[in-house]
Scaffold this motif. Structure first.
Motif, mmCIF file in Angstrom:
data_model
loop_
_atom_site.group_PDB
_atom_site.id
_atom_site.type_symbol
_atom_site.label_atom_id
_atom_site.label_comp_id
_atom_site.label_asym_id
_atom_site.label_seq_id
_atom_site.Cartn_x
_atom_site.Cartn_y
_atom_site.Cartn_z
ATOM 1 N N TYR A 11 0.836 -1.201 0.000
ATOM 2 C CA TYR A 11 0.000 0.000 0.000
ATOM 3 C C TYR A 11 0.872 1.251 0.000
ATOM 4 N N PRO A 13 0.482 5.069 0.739
ATOM 5 C CA PRO A 13 -0.426 6.127 1.210
ATOM 6 C C PRO A 13 -0.285 7.435 0.445
ATOM 7 N N THR A 16 -2.900 8.037 -2.206
ATOM 8 C CA THR A 16 -4.324 8.029 -1.857
ATOM 9 C C THR A 16 -4.752 9.154 -0.929
ATOM 10 N N ASP A 553 -2.686 6.845 8.161
ATOM 11 C CA ASP A 553 -3.437 5.752 8.775
ATOM 12 C C ASP A 553 -2.584 4.982 9.770
ATOM 13 N N SER A 583 -1.555 -1.786 7.769
ATOM 14 C CA SER A 583 -2.106 -1.218 6.531
ATOM 15 C C SER A 583 -1.858 -2.165 5.360
ATOM 16 N N TRP A 587 -4.506 -4.219 2.954
ATOM 17 C CA TRP A 587 -4.379 -4.062 1.503
ATOM 18 C C TRP A 587 -4.244 -5.423 0.822
ATOM 19 N N ILE A 696 -7.055 4.502 3.783
ATOM 20 C CA ILE A 696 -6.967 3.190 3.144
ATOM 21 C C ILE A 696 -8.344 2.536 3.060
ATOM 22 N N GLU A 699 -10.237 4.051 0.150
ATOM 23 C CA GLU A 699 -9.716 3.535 -1.112
ATOM 24 C C GLU A 699 -10.258 2.137 -1.407
#
Length: 887
Positions: A11, A13, A16, A553, A583, A587, A696, A699
């Motif tokens: 992921y 960040p 996003t 996050d 995270s 993901w 997240i 998304e």
């Protein structure tokens, strides 16, 4: 979500966060509207100073406030998180003065008041919004359109109105009193702005000659420089050593003045020599003694910390330099009897760190006791609740011993006191004609008070002044009535007295309502060694740097995990790796089933719970339990518990067990029904995670299924715990989990290669007969999760030869062909000894008559169950040991 080589990409960040924040703002999701028809939920952001930059304390408390706001918004409440900025009188003035000195080589006095205030406004316009922009990086979902500044015109009116009303009610007065004076900032300070710091100093024993020449009296003091302001020496009337000296005169050293010897019960006979110098102009206790004895009161230390003209040869010298000279001159005159080391408490300004000087000064004060009494009642009767409750005691302690509040400050930046003075023909203030308290200039030619109000005097109005008070138009009144009282205040304990308690007093007095119903006190953030973060130690942590490295996050989630009620946090920056790893887990979990989702296709489950596989029924039951537990924790402001529950449910239950069992073998596909259920559970989990990890989850929300315009995760409906559960099936799967875990543990203990398949015998008790068919029916679970090639299940099955075992409740798991007999006997002997020790402790407790008679019945029953379980496990361990002994 895969790279060019087909691997799942982690992921990112950075791709996003900014995009989704802009989306939320553009859709107006942060705005609160009282006409929505929804019940309100209001949180007031503690307004950061305009001079401030985002620090870890802001990051922690904003994370908590945003999580609560996002949760309530998703639950259908009209959630208002009210943002604002504080003008921060002393801090802002100091920043601008320093800049003025560095850039223009000028002081504020060179510019004059009006020009200097213009400079401050220029600085505020340029830098004042910096911290609020930084808060956006964290994901704060405030209603930015309502942002208030404590120097906004409407807010200024509120502050002035409060001053006038309190004055008219007899609660504000002006007088000459000893105040805490900061010589560095040249202003008065309230008691709460002063820290009492232990200091290694000295006790000087000084001889005061008797005026009649018959001898001397020795006075012990920690502050010889103030002796020039002595107006008496005092002894305790019960101290027989000095009875004959009362009412006599002594010569004040270095001055030639004579002062009286008085008797007062305030004097402690045990301190020093039992003789106290009385300096009403520089000590609060001496001030009270001076009033009782009608003594003269004057100052010998000026506002800049130098000695005044009354001090003769010492005039104009800094107070600490003057101390050294005075001590030297006393010694030269034979008046210094001795010096001894002494620990004393020194008042220090919290902001400038200068030693505070008690000075006689004309200031404005608020009578606090009448305001404190209703505030005490509001907490005692439960109208306001503290989380955790122990902070109530500190709150009561301060309010019950509250002193009047010095609210005037000798600054230029701030709310100028709405008091007007008459002037004479020369334009100078005519004190004889008094003053007028008014928001507007009462008459031409009158001049306004130079002093400004303490910054906290404006801050204590924040819950209602930000909502338009004291305006009485229907729109403002409706807004105030809808959003006030607020629901919860989130704050550190460091401003319990400065702000939290004062807001309660102000709100009760001016609106007749409490400002908030709940107070959630967070701990304070320290470094990993438990030290306060400071520039001097170089141990500060910049949350923006953490966000840059780990993502917002990850920072939010790890801070939430650490946020136990009222407990200080020892922060190790390396810990944020946990947030980033989680995270990535969220993901990557999506990719397990997400790679089978056809774009634009809607997946909905059609099977009832009875038609689902065992692991699916177990996962739906765990999800319902998780929803209930998370909501229960959040309602009690135990955000760390909620975050831990979600971490365990998602990482362990959903990923390690559920997904591992439902994901297809390599090269296979996933059925639409399996995809639908995986989406259904995942969707609710990311909704629960959204308040803590908004970016997240937003998304992934949009990747799960087709969404209508504006159908965002942050405004989706908060999950409701379903009644569609299978508690029996869940218990069966839990037993299977324990069995698999024990097999994995044995494999690990004996170093069995991960790819090697093993044979397992599961021997259950008569009471567990129902599990036999369930375990056999789910042999593939054992194969997938523990590489079990053959599984035998039955009631009280004999121990297979050359097998090792472990106990799962009242069942025994045997694993064959992978252990050395001698090592297994040693292990069983050790396990048996530990279990026998445990049984001995339990039985000893049950043999204690006091325990049996005093403990609740449930507790006693629990201990008896422990005894029964231990006995069953011991029997199985002995049987296993006996079997291995025969090998």
């Amino acid at each position: 979500m895969k790279d060019k080589r087909g691997r799942t990409s982690p992921y990112d960040p950075k791709t996003t966060e900014a995009r989704w924040y802009e989306y939320w703002e553009s859709k107006g999701f942060f705005r609160a509207d009282r006409l929505s028809g929804h019940p309100p939920h209001t949180i007031m952001m503690p307004p950061p100073n305009v001079t401030g930059a985002l620090h870890m304390g802001h990051a922690l408390q904003d994370t908590v406030q945003d999580a609560l706001t996002r949760m309530r918004r998703m639950q259908g409440r009209e959630a208002l998180w009210m943002p604002g900025k504080d003008h921060a009188g002393i801090a802002t003035q100091n920043v601008v003065e320093r800049a003025l000195k560095e850039e223009e080589k000028k002081s504020r006095f060179d510019l004059g008041r009006e020009a200097f205030i213009e400079k401050v406004w220029e600085w505020v316009d340029e830098y004042g919004d910096r911290i609020l922009q930084q808060k956006r990086r964290l994901g704060d979902s405030c209603d930015w359109g309502r942002e208030r500044f404590t120097m906004d015109p409407g807010y200024v009116k509120a502050v002035q109105t409060v001053f006038v009303k309190l004055y008219e009610a007899g609660l504000i007065y002006r007088g000459h009193y000893l105040v805490n004076w900061c010589p560095k900032d040249r202003t008065a300070l309230s008691d709460e702005e002063v820290d009492n710091v232990e200091h290694d100093g000295f006790l000087w024993h000084i001889r005061y000659p008797l005026a009649d020449g018959s001898g001397h009296i020795t006075v012990a003091t920690t502050r010889p420089e103030t002796m020039l302001g002595d107006v008496a020496v005092a002894v305790n009337p019960k101290d027989e050593r000095y009875t004959d000296l009362v009412n006599k005169q002594v010569e004040l050293p270095l001055t030639g003045r004579n002062i009286p010897v008085i008797a007062d019960h305030y004097v402690q006979q045990e301190f020093g020599t039992g003789v106290l110098k009385i300096t009403p102009g520089h000590d609060k206790n001496d001030f009270e003694v001076g009033k009782r004895h009608k003594l003269e009161i004057f100052s010998v230390i000026a506002e800049d910390g130098t000695l005044t003209e009354e001090c003769g040869p010492y005039a104009g010298i800094d107070r600490f330099e003057a101390r050294e000279r005075i001590v030297k001159d006393l010694g030269a005159g034979g008046l210094l009897e001795k010096i001894e080391p002494y620990k004393s408490t020194v008042p220090v300004s919290q902001r400038s760190k200068a030693i505070v000087e008690p000075l006689l000064s004309r200031q404005w004060f608020v009578k606090m006791k009448p305001l404190a009494e209703p505030a005490i009642t509001a907490v005692r009767d439960g109208t306001i609740k503290f989380y955790p409750r122990r902070w109530e005691n500190e709150y009561f302690r301060w309010l019950e011993g509250i002193r009047d509040w010095c609210i005037s400050r000798q600054l230029w930046w701030g709310h100028r006191i709405p008091v007007w003075y008459y002037t004479d023909s020369r334009g100078e203030i005519d004190e004889a004609r008094g003053f007028v308290v008014s928001i507007k200039q009462p008459k031409s030619g009158m001049v306004q008070e130079e002093d400004v109000l303490d910054t906290w005097f404006s801050s204590w109005l924040f819950p209602f002044a930000t909502l338009g008070w004291p305006e009485e138009d229907p729109e403002t009144q409706a807004d105030l009535g809808y959003f006030h009282p607020t629901d919860v205040l989130v704050s550190g304990y460091d401003i319990l007295f400065f702000w939290i308690a004062r807001m309660i007093m102000a709100s009760l007095y001016f609106t007749g309502q409490v400002p908030y119903r709940d107070i959630f006190i967070t701990g304070m953030i320290k470094d990993k060694l438990g030290r306060w973060m400071s520039k001097s130690l170089g141990n500060g942590i910049d949350p923006l740097e953490l966000i840059e490295e780990y993502g917002a996050d990850a920072v939010r989630f790890y801070l939430t995990i650490l946020c136990a009620q009222g407990q200080d946090i020892r922060l190790d920056p390396a810990g944020f790796q946990m947030g980033r790893n989680f995270s990535n887990k969220i993901w990557n979990a999506f990719n397990v089933f997400g790679r089978f989702i056809e774009p634009g296709k809607e997946y909905r489950r059609t099977r009832s719970i009875e038609e689902l596989e065992l692991v699916e029924r177990w996962m739906l039951t765990r999800l319902a339990e998780c929803i209930e537990s998370v909501e229960g924790a959040l309602v009690r402001y135990r955000l760390n518990e909620a975050a831990n529950l979600l971490y365990t449910t998602f990482r362990s239950d959903y990923c390690d067990w559920y997904l591992e069992l439902v994901k297809p073998q390599s090269g296979s596909t996933m059925s639409e029904e399996s995809i639908a259920l995986a989406i259904e559970i995942y969707e609710q989990l990311i909704q629960l995670l959204h308040p803590f990890m908004p970016f997240i989850t937003e998304e992934l929300w949009h990747r799960l299924r087709p969404r209508a315009e504006g159908e965002a995760c942050m405004v989706s409906r908060w999950p409701v715990a379903s009644d569609e559960r299978d508690t029996v099936g869940a218990e069966q799967f839990t037993f299977l989990q324990e069995a698999v875990t024990s097999i994995r543990h044995l494999r690990s203990r004996y170093g069995v290669a991960p790819g090697k398949e093993i044979e397992v015998t599961l021997s259950v008790s008569e009471e567990q007969l129902g599990l036999t068919e369930v375990m056999i029916a789910h042999t593939e679970y054992f194969t997938k999760l523990a590489r079990v090639e053959r599984l035998h299940v039955g009631v009280d099955l004999p121990k297979p030869p050359q097998s090792t075992s472990t106990v799962v409740g009242s069942a025994v798991v045997y694993v064959q062909g992978m252990v050395d007999p001698a090592e297994e006997r040693e292990r069983l002997t050790k396990d048996l000894s530990q279990k026998e020790d445990f049984l001995f402790r339990v039985q000893k407790k049950l043999q204690n008559e006091k325990f049996i008679s005093r403990a609740p019945a449930k507790v006693v029953e629990l201990e008896r169950q422990k005894e029964a379980d231990a006995k069953a496990e011991i029997k199985k361990l002995r049987d296993s040991l006996a079997a291995w002994s025969e090998t």
